[in-house]
Design an enzyme around this catalytic site. Structure first.
Site, PDB file in Angstrom:
ATOM      1  N   THR A 225      47.062  41.419  38.560  1.00 19.56           N
ATOM      2  CA  THR A 225      46.331  42.560  39.131  1.00 19.56           C
ATOM      3  C   THR A 225      46.785  42.731  40.572  1.00 19.56           C
ATOM      4  O   THR A 225      47.281  41.791  41.199  1.00 19.56           O
ATOM      5  CB  THR A 225      44.807  42.292  39.157  1.00 19.56           C
ATOM      6  OG1 THR A 225      44.568  41.069  39.857  1.00 19.56           O
ATOM      7  CG2 THR A 225      44.232  42.228  37.759  1.00 19.56           C
TER       8      THR A 225
ATOM      9  N   LEU B 299      40.278  36.366  38.105  1.00 16.97           N
ATOM     10  CA  LEU B 299      39.552  35.879  39.297  1.00 16.97           C
ATOM     11  C   LEU B 299      39.858  36.796  40.473  1.00 16.97           C
ATOM     12  O   LEU B 299      40.945  37.365  40.519  1.00 16.97           O
ATOM     13  CB  LEU B 299      39.993  34.459  39.614  1.00 16.97           C
ATOM     14  CG  LEU B 299      39.626  33.432  38.541  1.00 16.97           C
ATOM     15  CD1 LEU B 299      40.020  32.063  39.024  1.00 16.97           C
ATOM     16  CD2 LEU B 299      38.132  33.492  38.269  1.00 16.97           C
TER      17      LEU B 299
ATOM     18  N   ASN C 250      48.801  34.678  39.795  1.00 15.99           N
ATOM     19  CA  ASN C 250      47.819  34.866  40.845  1.00 15.99           C
ATOM     20  C   ASN C 250      48.207  34.076  42.087  1.00 15.99           C
ATOM     21  O   ASN C 250      49.129  33.259  42.026  1.00 15.99           O
ATOM     22  CB  ASN C 250      46.439  34.399  40.348  1.00 15.99           C
ATOM     23  CG  ASN C 250      45.316  35.232  40.963  1.00 15.99           C
ATOM     24  OD1 ASN C 250      45.474  35.802  42.041  1.00 15.99           O
ATOM     25  ND2 ASN C 250      44.203  35.315  40.270  1.00 15.99           N
ATOM     26  N   PHE C 251      47.516  34.351  43.186  1.00 17.59           N
ATOM     27  CA  PHE C 251      47.697  33.598  44.429  1.00 17.59           C
ATOM     28  C   PHE C 251      49.086  33.735  45.036  1.00 17.59           C
ATOM     29  O   PHE C 251      49.575  32.821  45.679  1.00 17.59           O
ATOM     30  CB  PHE C 251      47.405  32.111  44.207  1.00 17.59           C
ATOM     31  CG  PHE C 251      46.000  31.827  43.758  1.00 17.59           C
ATOM     32  CD1 PHE C 251      45.724  31.628  42.412  1.00 17.59           C
ATOM     33  CD2 PHE C 251      44.965  31.783  44.676  1.00 17.59           C
ATOM     34  CE1 PHE C 251      44.418  31.372  41.987  1.00 17.59           C
ATOM     35  CE2 PHE C 251      43.662  31.533  44.257  1.00 17.59           C
ATOM     36  CZ  PHE C 251      43.388  31.318  42.920  1.00 17.59           C
ATOM     37  N   LEU C 252      49.732  34.882  44.806  1.00 17.82           N
ATOM     38  CA  LEU C 252      51.026  35.107  45.467  1.00 17.82           C
ATOM     39  C   LEU C 252      50.777  35.207  46.959  1.00 17.82           C
ATOM     40  O   LEU C 252      49.940  36.018  47.393  1.00 17.82           O
ATOM     41  CB  LEU C 252      51.659  36.395  44.950  1.00 17.82           C
ATOM     42  CG  LEU C 252      52.799  37.005  45.781  1.00 17.82           C
ATOM     43  CD1 LEU C 252      53.981  36.051  45.847  1.00 17.82           C
ATOM     44  CD2 LEU C 252      53.219  38.331  45.184  1.00 17.82           C
TER      45      LEU C 252
END
Ligand code: R64
Length: 388
Positions: free
Chosen positions: A150, A388, A114-116
């Site tokens: 995602t 998230l 996440n948070f790419l």
């Protein structure tokens, strides 16, 4: 179903980071330091996902990162940054957190990516594939070979696709910031009335509804496991995981339980997390207060009818609580059992989709609560995990 490439072992994985563009260097962030937490916060605050119309941008807080990036079993190595060699400026970030998944009846030790984020000025320098390869290397070094992620965009073979839905709470503000439009045949008063939430409505007041505390963890975990067992893709929690995800995000995660006063048993729980949007070009409003439905469970599920009735009651109470928290819109996906209450509670279908991908694992497609062709709500999602 199963791993696609299962030959490799840790010994096959290089100990050295991948080569980077000239003038840039890898850096492992230390998110226990407020200074580095702020650097990640600032990078994402200025450069992370905006909506298509560039009207909103996720407004993170240090507490949000503290919660989202440091669950039990988190690794410093998995908070990966890229800095400019000369200035040491942080210009890119990607993260992984441990995620124990269960797909059908198989446990898959994996991570959630996440948070790419790549600084706006460094786009199209092909940095993203390098970030993904590097985080994969660092995760493989810990003998983990699968990952869940995602994306709004469609990449090769999503395991499932869910749709964004929104339940306006402050319709007027959503209209003023350009998120909610006024339908042809309606007036503003109609819309305000349609979404009005009566906080004093006795009919929906749930006896025994209260905030969850650490004393409830055992019972909520049991409820979570029983309730989630019906889905095809679920996140397996132990006590520490559940405590973290439902209780440890100060002013970020809100979890409520219903305690049956006759026997003191917990019969239901629901949770949602807060992640505001910064409003980019409407002077009157600075931010959009948004909450996202997270995990929930109930033991009032001996029939579909009973479950549907109970979920509607629980989510009506969640809406009252959200109104009390001055939330402007309550977001949910078409995953879990959400399709049982979305329409009845006036959640509108959004124009965003969330595609779920499982890296290095061949899986049969899972229903995401929408019809494949019409994209309209269609009951029966096999997705229990909430990212998230
Ligand atoms: C994003 C999002 C939006 C919006 O874009 C939105 N709502 C109101 C106005 N807008 C423009 O609406 C949703 C509905 C369901 C699930 C969602 O997102 C599910 C996934 C959320 N990921 C948030 C996240 C997590 C980690 C890092 N950054 C962001 C969303």
């Amino acid at each position: 179903e199963g791993p696609i490439d299962s030959r490799k072992t840790v010994a096959d994985i290089s100990e050295k980071p991948l080569p980077l563009l000239e003038g840039f260097e890898w850096d492992t962030l230390d998110l226990t330091s407020t200074k580095e937490l702020d650097e990640v916060y600032n990078l994402l605050h200025e450069n992370y996902v905006e909506d298509s119309g560039e009207s909103f941008r996720f407004k993170y807080s240090a507490e949000f990162f503290d919660w989202a990036l440091k669950p039990p079993g988190w690794k410093k190595d998995w908070h990966v940054g890229v800095r400019v060699k000369s200035s040491k400026r942080l210009v890119a970030f990607i993260s992984a957190i441990p995620l124990r998944l269960k797909l059908h009846d198989k446990i898959i030790e994996s991570v959630e990516i996440n948070f790419l984020c790549v600084h706006k000025k460094l786009r199209s320098k092909r940095l993203t594939p390098v970030l993904i390869k590097e985080i994969t290397r660092r995760v493989n070094r810990y003998d983990i070979w699968q990952a869940l992620y995602t994306a709004g965009i469609v990449l090769p073979s999503p395991i499932s696709t869910c749709r964004y839905t929104h339940r306006p709470i402050n319709w007027e503000k959503l209209h003023e910031v350009g998120f909610s439009s006024l339908p042809e045949d309606s007036t503003k008063e109609d819309m305000v009335k349609k979404y009005y939430i009566d906080e004093n409505n006795e009919a929906i007041k749930l006896e025994g509804l209260r905030k969850m505390t650490e004393d409830d963890v055992d019972e909520v975990l049991e409820l979570y496991n029983k309730f989630q067992a019906k889905y095809e893709l679920i996140q397996v929690f132990d006590k520490e995981d559940l405590k973290h995800w439902l209780l440890k995000g100060k002013e970020v995660i809100y979890t409520y339980v219903v305690e049956d006063k006759s026997n003191k048993k917990i019969t239901d729980f629901f949770s949602f997390y807060l992640l505001p949007f910064k409003i980019l070009n409407v002077p009157k409003h600075e931010q959009l207060n948004i909450s996202y439905l997270f995990y929930y469970g109930t033991d009032h599920d001996s029939s579909k009818k009973e479950l549907e009735t109970r979920l509607k009651l629980l989510m009506k109470n969640a809406l009252v609580i959200n109104k009390g928290l001055k939330i402007d819109v309550f977001n949910a996906l078409t995953s879990q059992d959400n399709t049982l209450f979305l329409e009845d509670l006036n959640f509108g279908l959004g124009d965003g989709y969330l595609n779920y991908y499982l890296f290095n694992y061949k899986a049969f497609p899972i229903l995401g609560g929408i019809n494949k062709h019409t994209k309209l709500i269609e009951e029966g999602s096999g997705i229990g995990v909430v990212m998230l």
